[in-house]
Motif scaffolding. Sequence first.
Motif, mmCIF file in Angstrom:
data_model
loop_
_atom_site.group_PDB
_atom_site.id
_atom_site.type_symbol
_atom_site.label_atom_id
_atom_site.label_comp_id
_atom_site.label_asym_id
_atom_site.label_seq_id
_atom_site.Cartn_x
_atom_site.Cartn_y
_atom_site.Cartn_z
ATOM 1 N N LYS A 153 1.737 -21.737 13.883
ATOM 2 C CA LYS A 153 0.909 -22.916 13.693
ATOM 3 C C LYS A 153 1.492 -23.743 12.558
ATOM 4 O O LYS A 153 1.867 -23.210 11.524
ATOM 5 C CB LYS A 153 -0.508 -22.462 13.352
ATOM 6 C CG LYS A 153 -1.490 -23.580 13.197
ATOM 7 C CD LYS A 153 -2.855 -23.008 12.860
ATOM 8 C CE LYS A 153 -3.840 -24.109 12.587
ATOM 9 N NZ LYS A 153 -5.143 -23.572 12.172
ATOM 10 N N SER A 154 1.554 -25.035 12.782
ATOM 11 C CA SER A 154 2.095 -25.898 11.736
ATOM 12 C C SER A 154 0.981 -26.259 10.758
ATOM 13 O O SER A 154 -0.143 -26.564 11.152
ATOM 14 C CB SER A 154 2.706 -27.157 12.346
ATOM 15 O OG SER A 154 1.699 -27.878 13.009
ATOM 16 N N LYS A 156 0.025 -28.640 7.305
ATOM 17 C CA LYS A 156 0.467 -29.740 6.453
ATOM 18 C C LYS A 156 0.129 -29.423 5.010
ATOM 19 O O LYS A 156 -0.874 -28.784 4.715
ATOM 20 C CB LYS A 156 -0.226 -31.033 6.866
ATOM 21 C CG LYS A 156 0.154 -31.483 8.263
ATOM 22 C CD LYS A 156 -0.584 -32.749 8.607
ATOM 23 C CE LYS A 156 -0.277 -33.159 10.029
ATOM 24 N NZ LYS A 156 -1.037 -34.351 10.422
ATOM 25 N N LYS A 157 0.937 -29.908 4.091
ATOM 26 C CA LYS A 157 0.723 -29.630 2.668
ATOM 27 C C LYS A 157 -0.500 -30.366 2.141
ATOM 28 O O LYS A 157 -1.195 -29.889 1.258
ATOM 29 C CB LYS A 157 1.951 -30.030 1.861
ATOM 30 C CG LYS A 157 3.116 -29.108 2.045
ATOM 31 C CD LYS A 157 4.231 -29.474 1.111
ATOM 32 C CE LYS A 157 5.372 -28.512 1.257
ATOM 33 N NZ LYS A 157 6.481 -28.835 0.362
ATOM 34 N N GLU A 158 -0.803 -31.524 2.668
ATOM 35 C CA GLU A 158 -1.943 -32.304 2.192
ATOM 36 C C GLU A 158 -3.248 -31.554 2.447
ATOM 37 O O GLU A 158 -4.160 -31.579 1.633
ATOM 38 C CB GLU A 158 -1.969 -33.664 2.881
ATOM 39 C CG GLU A 158 -0.746 -34.496 2.576
ATOM 40 C CD GLU A 158 -0.650 -35.705 3.504
ATOM 41 O OE1 GLU A 158 -1.559 -35.901 4.333
ATOM 42 O OE2 GLU A 158 0.327 -36.442 3.394
ATOM 43 N N ASP A 159 -3.345 -30.868 3.608
ATOM 44 C CA ASP A 159 -4.563 -30.137 3.942
ATOM 45 C C ASP A 159 -4.803 -28.999 2.958
ATOM 46 O O ASP A 159 -5.939 -28.729 2.573
ATOM 47 C CB ASP A 159 -4.485 -29.572 5.364
ATOM 48 C CG ASP A 159 -4.448 -30.694 6.396
ATOM 49 O OD1 ASP A 159 -4.852 -31.821 6.047
ATOM 50 O OD2 ASP A 159 -4.014 -30.421 7.539
ATOM 51 N N THR A 160 -3.758 -28.319 2.547
ATOM 52 C CA THR A 160 -3.933 -27.197 1.641
ATOM 53 C C THR A 160 -4.393 -27.657 0.265
ATOM 54 O O THR A 160 -5.165 -26.972 -0.403
ATOM 55 C CB THR A 160 -2.626 -26.395 1.502
ATOM 56 O OG1 THR A 160 -1.601 -27.269 1.045
ATOM 57 C CG2 THR A 160 -2.224 -25.765 2.823
#
Length: 197
Positions: A153-154, A156-160
């Motif tokens: 699963k990809s 994103k850094k912004e979500d983390t």
Amino acid sequence: MASTLLLVSFPSHPQRKSKITASRKLMLKSLMLAKAKECWEQEHEEREAEKVRYLAERIPTLQTRGLSLSALQDLCRELHAKVEVVDEERYDIEAKCLHNTREIKDLKLKVLDLRGKFKRPPLRRVRVSADAMLRALLGSKHKVSMDLRANLKSVKKEDTEKERPVEVGDWRKNVEAMSGMEGRKKMFDAAKSPTSQ
């Protein structure tokens, strides 16, 4: 042929030393080496003499003087026939030796099998890809290449970064909550009070 000198120390007498001095040991060693060399040279000379005697007995001297062309050709044919016979014997002996060595090897393996001890071959480290491993295990059934990263699963850094909110609060509340025993809290409070006065 050569004898060796054995020195034994007994545990009941630990201070007991050898009665033979170092110079005497060295002299005895040199004498033994000289005797061994002499015996080896004598054995070598005996082997050479035996070889010469055997060859003289087996190989008669050739008389080629005064022979006509046809007699020389007959002699050559006779010698070639003897050489062929000797080569056939040599080939047969080599084949027998090879057969015997194979048989000995098979018998040794059978003995090891009967004992239950197996000689493990030396193993080497080999780098094998996942595709090659599956091909080796499954044979021709494995045709699809295995991409292990395709099913991931990809993220994103912004979500983390959004998931982790930063909480800023009073640190004293945190210390009171973390102190599990009342005695520790009192010690902490006692340590605080002399500094404030």
